[in-house]
Design a protein around this motif. Structure first.
Motif, PDB file in Angstrom:
ATOM      1  N   GLY A 184      36.054  48.907  58.169  1.00 22.32           N
ATOM      2  CA  GLY A 184      35.613  47.957  57.152  1.00 22.32           C
ATOM      3  C   GLY A 184      34.560  46.997  57.674  1.00 22.32           C
ATOM      4  N   HIS A 185      34.753  46.527  58.898  1.00 17.56           N
ATOM      5  CA  HIS A 185      33.796  45.618  59.530  1.00 17.56           C
ATOM      6  C   HIS A 185      32.409  46.257  59.595  1.00 17.56           C
ATOM      7  N   ASP A 186      32.343  47.501  60.043  1.00 18.52           N
ATOM      8  CA  ASP A 186      31.059  48.193  60.164  1.00 18.52           C
ATOM      9  C   ASP A 186      30.426  48.432  58.794  1.00 18.52           C
ATOM     10  N   ILE A 187      31.241  48.837  57.829  1.00 20.32           N
ATOM     11  CA  ILE A 187      30.705  49.132  56.494  1.00 20.32           C
ATOM     12  C   ILE A 187      30.197  47.859  55.817  1.00 20.32           C
ATOM     13  N   ILE A 188      30.994  46.818  55.818  1.00 20.70           N
ATOM     14  CA  ILE A 188      30.616  45.582  55.122  1.00 20.70           C
ATOM     15  C   ILE A 188      29.352  44.982  55.716  1.00 20.70           C
ATOM     16  N   HIS A 189      29.294  44.888  57.038  1.00 13.74           N
ATOM     17  CA  HIS A 189      28.100  44.287  57.639  1.00 13.74           C
ATOM     18  C   HIS A 189      26.891  45.208  57.530  1.00 13.74           C
ATOM     19  N   MET A 218      27.935  42.752  64.808  1.00 15.81           N
ATOM     20  CA  MET A 218      28.608  44.047  64.699  1.00 15.81           C
ATOM     21  C   MET A 218      28.969  44.618  66.063  1.00 15.81           C
ATOM     22  N   THR A 219      28.218  44.251  67.090  1.00 14.98           N
ATOM     23  CA  THR A 219      28.422  44.827  68.419  1.00 14.98           C
ATOM     24  C   THR A 219      29.203  43.917  69.364  1.00 14.98           C
TER      25      THR A 219
END
Length: 212
Positions: free
Chosen positions: A114-119, A48-49
């Protein structure tokens, strides 16, 4: 306020809130498996980072190491970096970069949201935590989720013959036998995840449920 400003405000809030959640996790949870096959919770956070930590030249170098395969690069860096940082450091990276302007090349700010929410859900669902994504953020991501969208094609989930229907938001996806669940759980299904038992309803729910 412009649409971009609204999206970036949502991104910042999502990262801060999720970083707060990570701060509360016991040490054992960081070693637990996530919904991302083969990745521990700490590996997911490392992934994520990556947009904050890698410059463009560093990203290109990692892609070269992975022989141009993005999935291989993502897997290698997540596993390596997940072990290189402490849990406090990983959560701190989200805190410190809540307002970072990173987004994938050629994408709008719907993509990093979306990337942050999904992961984030890859972590909370796997750990059995009661966590609900704010509906206004989830609606933004779902509005960008269609059968022909590049993000859906990227994950390659077999959604043939099913109609996903959210029980908490006005959202449906596909046609066929109805599978019901929370909108955030259906987002994970669209992204190819297998969910724990009991989160989906319908005669085809077993297709998207983990067997163990």
């Amino acid at each position: 306020m412009t649409e971009t400003a609204v999206l970036r405000r949502h991104i910042g809030a999502q990262r801060r809130e999720f970083a707060d959640l990570l701060d509360s996790l016991p040490g054992a949870s960081w070693e637990a498996p996530s919904l991302c096959a083969g990745w521990r919770v700490r590996d997911v956070v490392a992934h994520m980072t990556i947009g904050f930590r890698y410059s463009l030249p560093r990203f290109v170098l990692e892609m070269l190491k992975a022989r141009g395969n993005f999935n291989r690069m993502a897997d290698q860096t997540a596993r390596r970096d997940g072990s290189a940082f402490t849990p406090a450091e990983l959560a701190g990276l989200l805190h410190a970069n809540a307002d970072h302007p990173w987004k994938p090349p050629g994408s709008g700010y719907e993509a990093p949201l979306g990337h942050d929410i999904i992961h984030g859900l890859d972590i909370t669902v796997a750990l059995g935590l009661e966590y609900l994504v704010p509906p206004q953020r989830l609606a933004i991501v779902l509005a960008d989720t269609t059968p022909n969208s590049s993000s859906v094609k990227f994950f390659g989930a077999d959604l043939s013959g099913v109609r996903l229907a959210a029980t908490d938001l006005d959202f449906t996806f596909g046609t066929g036998a109805t599978v019901e669940g929370l909108a955030q759980d259906l987002l994970l299904v669209i992204c190819g995840r297998k969910l724990p038992a009991g989160r989906l309803r319908g005669e085809s729910a077993d297709r998207f449920t983990a067997t163990s």
